[in-house]
Design an enzyme around this catalytic site. Structure first.
Site, PDB file in Angstrom:
ATOM      1  N   HIS A   1     132.685   1.525  70.861  1.00  0.00           N
ATOM      2  CA  HIS A   1     133.628   0.581  70.229  1.00  0.00           C
ATOM      3  C   HIS A   1     133.747   0.801  68.716  1.00  0.00           C
ATOM      4  O   HIS A   1     134.622   0.221  68.076  1.00  0.00           O
ATOM      5  CB  HIS A   1     133.202  -0.871  70.466  1.00  0.00           C
ATOM      6  CG  HIS A   1     133.250  -1.281  71.906  1.00  0.00           C
ATOM      7  ND1 HIS A   1     134.410  -1.235  72.653  1.00  0.00           N
ATOM      8  CD2 HIS A   1     132.287  -1.759  72.741  1.00  0.00           C
ATOM      9  CE1 HIS A   1     134.152  -1.653  73.893  1.00  0.00           C
ATOM     10  NE2 HIS A   1     132.871  -1.982  73.976  1.00  0.00           N
TER      11      HIS A   1
ATOM     12  N   ASP B   1     127.869  -0.685  83.320  1.00  0.00           N
ATOM     13  CA  ASP B   1     128.313  -2.081  83.454  1.00  0.00           C
ATOM     14  C   ASP B   1     129.486  -2.211  84.432  1.00  0.00           C
ATOM     15  O   ASP B   1     130.040  -3.296  84.587  1.00  0.00           O
ATOM     16  CB  ASP B   1     128.647  -2.708  82.084  1.00  0.00           C
ATOM     17  CG  ASP B   1     129.397  -1.792  81.150  1.00  0.00           C
ATOM     18  OD1 ASP B   1     129.812  -0.691  81.572  1.00  0.00           O
ATOM     19  OD2 ASP B   1     129.583  -2.183  79.975  1.00  0.00           O
TER      20      ASP B   1
ATOM     21  N   HIS C   1     134.047  -1.012  79.583  1.00  0.00           N
ATOM     22  CA  HIS C   1     134.922  -1.438  78.487  1.00  0.00           C
ATOM     23  C   HIS C   1     135.679  -0.269  77.881  1.00  0.00           C
ATOM     24  O   HIS C   1     135.174   0.854  77.855  1.00  0.00           O
ATOM     25  CB  HIS C   1     134.091  -2.138  77.396  1.00  0.00           C
ATOM     26  CG  HIS C   1     133.356  -3.340  77.879  1.00  0.00           C
ATOM     27  ND1 HIS C   1     132.057  -3.282  78.340  1.00  0.00           N
ATOM     28  CD2 HIS C   1     133.743  -4.633  77.992  1.00  0.00           C
ATOM     29  CE1 HIS C   1     131.665  -4.497  78.705  1.00  0.00           C
ATOM     30  NE2 HIS C   1     132.670  -5.344  78.511  1.00  0.00           N
TER      31      HIS C   1
ATOM     32  N   ASP D   1     132.271   3.774  80.892  1.00  0.00           N
ATOM     33  CA  ASP D   1     131.786   2.411  80.660  1.00  0.00           C
ATOM     34  C   ASP D   1     132.869   1.428  81.125  1.00  0.00           C
ATOM     35  O   ASP D   1     134.054   1.755  81.146  1.00  0.00           O
ATOM     36  CB  ASP D   1     131.500   2.226  79.157  1.00  0.00           C
ATOM     37  CG  ASP D   1     130.904   0.862  78.832  1.00  0.00           C
ATOM     38  OD1 ASP D   1     129.663   0.760  78.788  1.00  0.00           O
ATOM     39  OD2 ASP D   1     131.675  -0.101  78.630  1.00  0.00           O
TER      40      ASP D   1
END
Ligand code: FKS
Ligand code: ZN
Length: 344
Positions: free
Chosen positions: A161, A286, A199, A197
């Site tokens: 991120h 995740d 996200h 991931d």
């Protein structure tokens, strides 16, 4: 496959994050990396090695010097203003029509200027932990540059991120981007970064958005529904020279293995067409059905399959750890991807 790991990740141990209207214990905690390294050590994957120190140069190839200077000094500036009893969190951000081009003098203003969420505390050990994490990625990158087929960078804190000049989503330095840039700087004409991931890889995308020598692909929760909300849509395909070298695969809440692996297959086809010299996998687990902050439905049995599919690409492959919060399963699922890759 070698694993690169250092205990300095423990120095990032935030007290709280703001989530669902509450100050909750941080989901991104030292126990995550401890559980993964325990699984690796108990397996026959391969040796665990300490990272080397690479100094500031390879970090500055991806991040701005103003941002690095801020990160390095933020805790001391926070203590001077507020004391050391609470970790540093930002409280407000510039939005449409406000000035987002001025770095304020006050530490609270600086935190806002260089961040995008209130879930990512700066603590006394943050700088040491995040540089250690980047060095883990760079050391694993060196293994591959030296001719190894694959390596696992057990990075913590995660990185995907973080952009050139901002942090958020538990990430400060973009470990995967720093490693990809190192391949380029050592003469690789093309590198692909595949982010699995849950996200969106907003930081990695942003860093390489205008460039064609790094292909960035991300499978993730649809930003209409999921953090980081403001990037990760399918129409973000790159700009200028980079047009056509960014691909997003936004997937809805409740996505199961069949749909997820279909998207992975499309990403793999794109990677094969690009024919990179190296592949960086931003590895988050995740996507697991038991993850406490995520909404995909992968099972533990799906992780070896992921590793096998990636192995079939036949590329030098650097795995860089990102997210995963179901602590009872994160070690097993991570090891499963790597074992699946090695055994394929
Ligand atoms: C959900 C709030 C979401 C932030 C989630 C950050 C995810 C971080 C990650 C990383 F790999 F970077 F660690 N809060 N209601 O898993 O992408
Ligand atoms: Zn994640």
């Amino acid at each position: 496959m070698k694993t690169i790991y250092t205990d300095t990740h423990r120095l990032q141990h935030g007290n709280v994050e703001l989530m669902d209207g509450q100050l909750l214990p941080c989901f991104e905690k030292p126990e995550r990396a401890d559980l993964i390294i325990t699984q690796i050590r108990a397996s026959r994957l391969g040796p665990v090695l300490e990272p080397d120190d690479f100094g500031i140069m390879p970090l500055a190839r991806v991040h701005t010097s103003a941002y690095l200077a801020f990160l390095q000094s933020a805790w001391d500036a926070w203590v001077e203003e507020h004391g050391s009893t609470h970790h540093a969190l930002p409280l407000n951000w510039p939005i449409r029509g406000m000035r987002s081009d001025i770095e304020p003098e006050a530490i609270d203003g600086k935190l806002s200027y260089f961040s995008f969420d209130a879930g990512t505390p700066i603590t006394p050990g943050t700088w040491q932990a995040v540089t250690g994490s980047a060095y883990v990625a760079l050391t694993a990158q060196q293994c591959i540059a030296a001719g190894e087929r694959a390596a696992f960078a057990l990075c913590r804190p995660p990185g995907h991120h973080a952009a050139a000049d901002y942090y958020g989503g538990y990430c400060f330095l973009n470990n995967a981007a720093i490693a990809a840039q190192a391949f380029i700087d050592q003469g690789a004409p093309r590198v692909a970064v595949l982010d699995v991931d849950y996200h969106h890889a907003n930081g990695t995308q942003t860093i390489f958005y205008a460039r064609d020598e790094v292909l960035v692909l991300s499978l993730h929760g649809d930003p209409r529904q999921e953090f980081p909300y403001f990037l990760g849509y399918a129409d973000e395909t790159g700009v200028g020279q980079g047009e056509g070298f960014n691909t997003n695969y936004p997937l809805p809440w409740g996505t199961d293995a069949a749909t997820w692996f279909a998207a992975l297959e499309s990403a793999c086809q794109r990677i094969m067409a690009y024919a990179p010299d190296a592949l960086v996998i931003s590895l988050g687990v995740d996507t697991y059905k038991g993850d406490p902050i995520s909404q995909f439905l992968l099972d533990s049995a799906d992780y070896p399959r992921l590793g096998q599919r990636l192995a079939r690409l036949g590329l030098p492959t650097l795995f860089v750890m990102e997210g995963g919060y179901a602590v009872e399963a994160i070690g097993v699922n991570t090891l499963s991807v790597l074992s699946g890759f090695v055994q394929a």
